[in-house]
Design a protein around this motif. Structure first.
Motif, PDB file in Angstrom:
ATOM      1  N   TYR B  33      -7.916  -5.926  14.895  1.00  0.00           N
ATOM      2  CA  TYR B  33      -8.506  -5.112  13.844  1.00  0.00           C
ATOM      3  C   TYR B  33      -7.521  -4.919  12.684  1.00  0.00           C
ATOM      4  O   TYR B  33      -6.318  -4.799  12.878  1.00  0.00           O
ATOM      5  CB  TYR B  33      -8.896  -3.741  14.401  1.00  0.00           C
ATOM      6  N   VAL B  34      -8.082  -4.872  11.493  1.00  0.00           N
ATOM      7  CA  VAL B  34      -7.289  -4.732  10.277  1.00  0.00           C
ATOM      8  C   VAL B  34      -7.423  -3.321   9.709  1.00  0.00           C
ATOM      9  O   VAL B  34      -8.521  -2.745   9.700  1.00  0.00           O
ATOM     10  CB  VAL B  34      -7.729  -5.749   9.209  1.00  0.00           C
ATOM     11  N   SER B  35      -6.309  -2.786   9.251  1.00  0.00           N
ATOM     12  CA  SER B  35      -6.289  -1.518   8.512  1.00  0.00           C
ATOM     13  C   SER B  35      -5.775  -1.781   7.106  1.00  0.00           C
ATOM     14  O   SER B  35      -5.077  -2.770   6.860  1.00  0.00           O
ATOM     15  CB  SER B  35      -5.372  -0.502   9.199  1.00  0.00           C
ATOM     16  N   TRP B  36      -6.139  -0.894   6.210  1.00  0.00           N
ATOM     17  CA  TRP B  36      -5.635  -0.951   4.838  1.00  0.00           C
ATOM     18  C   TRP B  36      -5.033   0.410   4.500  1.00  0.00           C
ATOM     19  O   TRP B  36      -5.594   1.456   4.845  1.00  0.00           O
ATOM     20  CB  TRP B  36      -6.756  -1.260   3.850  1.00  0.00           C
ATOM     21  N   TYR B  37      -3.904   0.382   3.799  1.00  0.00           N
ATOM     22  CA  TYR B  37      -3.207   1.598   3.404  1.00  0.00           C
ATOM     23  C   TYR B  37      -3.024   1.594   1.893  1.00  0.00           C
ATOM     24  O   TYR B  37      -2.714   0.571   1.285  1.00  0.00           O
ATOM     25  CB  TYR B  37      -1.844   1.686   4.097  1.00  0.00           C
ATOM     26  N   GLN B  38      -3.181   2.767   1.311  1.00  0.00           N
ATOM     27  CA  GLN B  38      -2.973   2.970  -0.117  1.00  0.00           C
ATOM     28  C   GLN B  38      -1.696   3.779  -0.318  1.00  0.00           C
ATOM     29  O   GLN B  38      -1.498   4.798   0.344  1.00  0.00           O
ATOM     30  CB  GLN B  38      -4.156   3.754  -0.718  1.00  0.00           C
ATOM     31  N   GLN B  39      -0.844   3.321  -1.204  1.00  0.00           N
ATOM     32  CA  GLN B  39       0.387   4.068  -1.496  1.00  0.00           C
ATOM     33  C   GLN B  39       0.447   4.349  -2.987  1.00  0.00           C
ATOM     34  O   GLN B  39       0.794   3.473  -3.801  1.00  0.00           O
ATOM     35  CB  GLN B  39       1.632   3.288  -1.040  1.00  0.00           C
ATOM     36  N   LEU B  40       0.119   5.575  -3.361  1.00  0.00           N
ATOM     37  CA  LEU B  40       0.230   5.999  -4.745  1.00  0.00           C
ATOM     38  C   LEU B  40       1.702   6.075  -5.113  1.00  0.00           C
ATOM     39  O   LEU B  40       2.553   6.278  -4.244  1.00  0.00           O
ATOM     40  CB  LEU B  40      -0.454   7.346  -4.930  1.00  0.00           C
ATOM     41  N   PRO B  41       2.025   5.943  -6.383  1.00  0.00           N
ATOM     42  CA  PRO B  41       3.433   5.927  -6.809  1.00  0.00           C
ATOM     43  C   PRO B  41       4.210   7.134  -6.311  1.00  0.00           C
ATOM     44  O   PRO B  41       3.793   8.279  -6.485  1.00  0.00           O
ATOM     45  CB  PRO B  41       3.320   5.927  -8.341  1.00  0.00           C
ATOM     46  N   GLY B  42       5.319   6.865  -5.660  1.00  0.00           N
ATOM     47  CA  GLY B  42       6.210   7.925  -5.208  1.00  0.00           C
ATOM     48  C   GLY B  42       5.722   8.739  -4.023  1.00  0.00           C
ATOM     49  O   GLY B  42       6.289   9.796  -3.723  1.00  0.00           O
ATOM     50  N   THR B  43       4.684   8.254  -3.341  1.00  0.00           N
ATOM     51  CA  THR B  43       4.142   9.010  -2.212  1.00  0.00           C
ATOM     52  C   THR B  43       4.106   8.159  -0.948  1.00  0.00           C
ATOM     53  O   THR B  43       4.349   6.955  -0.986  1.00  0.00           O
ATOM     54  CB  THR B  43       2.723   9.519  -2.499  1.00  0.00           C
ATOM     55  N   ALA B  44       3.800   8.828   0.171  1.00  0.00           N
ATOM     56  CA  ALA B  44       3.681   8.118   1.440  1.00  0.00           C
ATOM     57  C   ALA B  44       2.376   7.339   1.496  1.00  0.00           C
ATOM     58  O   ALA B  44       1.393   7.702   0.824  1.00  0.00           O
ATOM     59  CB  ALA B  44       3.732   9.121   2.591  1.00  0.00           C
ATOM     60  N   PRO B  45       2.327   6.286   2.276  1.00  0.00           N
ATOM     61  CA  PRO B  45       1.061   5.556   2.455  1.00  0.00           C
ATOM     62  C   PRO B  45      -0.012   6.454   3.061  1.00  0.00           C
ATOM     63  O   PRO B  45       0.283   7.442   3.743  1.00  0.00           O
ATOM     64  CB  PRO B  45       1.446   4.433   3.419  1.00  0.00           C
ATOM     65  N   LYS B  46      -1.246   6.054   2.817  1.00  0.00           N
ATOM     66  CA  LYS B  46      -2.403   6.791   3.312  1.00  0.00           C
ATOM     67  C   LYS B  46      -3.399   5.788   3.872  1.00  0.00           C
ATOM     68  O   LYS B  46      -3.648   4.733   3.272  1.00  0.00           O
ATOM     69  CB  LYS B  46      -3.028   7.572   2.153  1.00  0.00           C
ATOM     70  N   LEU B  47      -3.957   6.102   5.034  1.00  0.00           N
ATOM     71  CA  LEU B  47      -4.943   5.201   5.637  1.00  0.00           C
ATOM     72  C   LEU B  47      -6.216   5.182   4.807  1.00  0.00           C
ATOM     73  O   LEU B  47      -6.798   6.232   4.528  1.00  0.00           O
ATOM     74  CB  LEU B  47      -5.252   5.646   7.065  1.00  0.00           C
ATOM     75  N   LEU B  48      -6.661   3.978   4.460  1.00  0.00           N
ATOM     76  CA  LEU B  48      -7.832   3.821   3.597  1.00  0.00           C
ATOM     77  C   LEU B  48      -9.016   3.223   4.364  1.00  0.00           C
ATOM     78  O   LEU B  48     -10.158   3.640   4.207  1.00  0.00           O
ATOM     79  CB  LEU B  48      -7.460   2.889   2.442  1.00  0.00           C
ATOM     80  N   ILE B  49      -8.710   2.224   5.174  1.00  0.00           N
ATOM     81  CA  ILE B  49      -9.710   1.514   5.969  1.00  0.00           C
ATOM     82  C   ILE B  49      -9.102   1.231   7.339  1.00  0.00           C
ATOM     83  O   ILE B  49      -7.918   0.877   7.430  1.00  0.00           O
ATOM     84  CB  ILE B  49     -10.107   0.174   5.316  1.00  0.00           C
ATOM     85  N   TYR B  50      -9.889   1.368   8.393  1.00  0.00           N
ATOM     86  CA  TYR B  50      -9.423   0.983   9.723  1.00  0.00           C
ATOM     87  C   TYR B  50     -10.525   0.211  10.443  1.00  0.00           C
ATOM     88  O   TYR B  50     -11.689   0.235  10.036  1.00  0.00           O
ATOM     89  CB  TYR B  50      -8.972   2.199  10.531  1.00  0.00           C
ATOM     90  N   ASP B  51     -10.144  -0.464  11.499  1.00  0.00           N
ATOM     91  CA  ASP B  51     -11.092  -1.285  12.271  1.00  0.00           C
ATOM     92  C   ASP B  51     -11.912  -2.198  11.353  1.00  0.00           C
ATOM     93  O   ASP B  51     -13.128  -2.307  11.491  1.00  0.00           O
ATOM     94  CB  ASP B  51     -12.021  -0.403  13.112  1.00  0.00           C
ATOM     95  N   ASN B  52     -11.232  -2.830  10.436  1.00  0.00           N
ATOM     96  CA  ASN B  52     -11.784  -3.810   9.481  1.00  0.00           C
ATOM     97  C   ASN B  52     -12.606  -3.189   8.347  1.00  0.00           C
ATOM     98  O   ASN B  52     -12.485  -3.621   7.197  1.00  0.00           O
ATOM     99  CB  ASN B  52     -12.681  -4.837  10.185  1.00  0.00           C
ATOM    100  N   ASN B  53     -13.461  -2.224   8.664  1.00  0.00           N
ATOM    101  CA  ASN B  53     -14.412  -1.776   7.645  1.00  0.00           C
ATOM    102  C   ASN B  53     -14.810  -0.306   7.731  1.00  0.00           C
ATOM    103  O   ASN B  53     -15.792   0.110   7.111  1.00  0.00           O
ATOM    104  CB  ASN B  53     -15.677  -2.629   7.726  1.00  0.00           C
ATOM    105  N   LYS B  54     -14.058   0.483   8.470  1.00  0.00           N
ATOM    106  CA  LYS B  54     -14.399   1.900   8.610  1.00  0.00           C
ATOM    107  C   LYS B  54     -13.528   2.750   7.712  1.00  0.00           C
ATOM    108  O   LYS B  54     -12.335   2.470   7.541  1.00  0.00           O
ATOM    109  CB  LYS B  54     -14.241   2.333  10.077  1.00  0.00           C
ATOM    110  N   ARG B  55     -14.110   3.787   7.163  1.00  0.00           N
ATOM    111  CA  ARG B  55     -13.376   4.697   6.282  1.00  0.00           C
ATOM    112  C   ARG B  55     -13.109   6.017   6.986  1.00  0.00           C
ATOM    113  O   ARG B  55     -14.025   6.620   7.554  1.00  0.00           O
ATOM    114  CB  ARG B  55     -14.170   4.980   4.994  1.00  0.00           C
ATOM    115  N   PRO B  56     -11.861   6.497   6.925  1.00  0.00           N
ATOM    116  CA  PRO B  56     -11.588   7.843   7.456  1.00  0.00           C
ATOM    117  C   PRO B  56     -12.351   8.869   6.640  1.00  0.00           C
ATOM    118  O   PRO B  56     -12.757   8.621   5.495  1.00  0.00           O
ATOM    119  CB  PRO B  56     -10.074   8.001   7.247  1.00  0.00           C
ATOM    120  N   SER B  57     -12.520  10.031   7.221  1.00  0.00           N
ATOM    121  CA  SER B  57     -13.176  11.109   6.523  1.00  0.00           C
ATOM    122  C   SER B  57     -12.454  11.400   5.210  1.00  0.00           C
ATOM    123  O   SER B  57     -11.226  11.469   5.168  1.00  0.00           O
ATOM    124  CB  SER B  57     -13.165  12.361   7.412  1.00  0.00           C
ATOM    125  N   GLY B  58     -13.228  11.539   4.139  1.00  0.00           N
ATOM    126  CA  GLY B  58     -12.651  11.871   2.849  1.00  0.00           C
ATOM    127  C   GLY B  58     -12.385  10.675   1.946  1.00  0.00           C
ATOM    128  O   GLY B  58     -12.105  10.863   0.760  1.00  0.00           O
TER     129      GLY B  58
END
Lengths: 123, 110
Positions: B33-58
């Motif tokens: 399974y693939v996850s995607w993480y977003q890292q805004l400038p100067g911040t920690a990564p954040k989970l964006l997508i998990y299990d290929n195509n699922k979105r965490p709450s929010g």
């Protein structure tokens, strides 16, 4: 609310051992399916996974760094500790700890991250 | 160098759509399974997508993930200036026995 925070030295000398502590709240590391991992990021570079400890005390390490890493947990203190031996300037990076939801040894994700701590390796 | 290859950068105007590719192999994307993480400038990564195509709450539905064979794709529609960030794909590599991150893609909103 799940939070994690990394702590440890900001500067270490080459050949020294780095000890980082991740203090967390909002979850228990004794709950099935929960883990805590460490990931690092050299300045301007990509993320690199280091280690993961599971609720059952199973551990996984990056093969390229396995000989230098040790991850442990103290469930009652809500802490996970990462030690990395023989530090080198190339290990200069921001080190993150993260909560992991674990389904199997090859199926997990990092869903909550700490703010990270910058560790510089220099004499 | 990472076993997951992403384009260094993508860009588009506000409101437009961008896609970010993540190319791997059978030992990683092909069988895990693939996850995607977003890292805004100067911040920690954040989970964006998990299990290929699922979105965490929010996570808004402007963000989507897909996987086909040994490649994965992150799509962002209705691009906003707040989406300017670095994006990383990640998955387990069964041959390396390691969790691997992609090379990262910088999204710029023109």
């Amino acid at each position: 609310q799940i939070t994690l925070k990394e702590s440890g030295p900001t500067l270490v000398k080459p050949t020294q051992t780095l000890t980082l502590t991740c203090t967390f709240s909002g979850f228990s590391l004794s709950t099935t399916g929960v883990g805590v991992g460490w990931i690092r990021q050299p300045p301007g570079k990509a993320l690199e996974w280091l280690a993961l400890i599971y609720w059952n005390d199973d551990k996984r390490y990056s093969p390229s760094l396995k000989s230098r890493l040790t991850i442990t947990k103290d469930t009652s203190k809500k802490q996970v500790v990462l030690t990395m031996t023989n530090m080198d300037p190339v290990d200069t990076a921001t080190y993150y700890c993260a909560h992991s939801t674990v389904y199997s040894s090859s199926w997990f994700r990092f869903d909550y991250w700490g703010q990270g701590t910058l560790v510089t390796v220099s004499s | 160098q990472s076993v997951l290859t992403q384009p260094p950068s993508v860009s588009a105007a506000p409101g437009q759509k961008v896609t970010i590719s993540c190319s791997g192999s059978r030992s990683n994307i092909g069988n895990n399974y693939v996850s995607w993480y977003q890292q805004l400038p100067g911040t920690a990564p954040k989970l964006l997508i998990y299990d290929n195509n699922k979105r965490p709450s929010g996570i808004p539905d402007r963000f989507s993930g897909s996987k086909s064979g040994t490649s994965a794709t992150l799509g962002i529609t209705g691009l906003q200036t707040g989406d300017e960030a670095d994006y990383y794909c990640a998955t387990w590599d069964s041959s390396l026995s390691a969790y691997v991150f992609g090379t990262g893609t910088k999204v710029t909103v023109l």
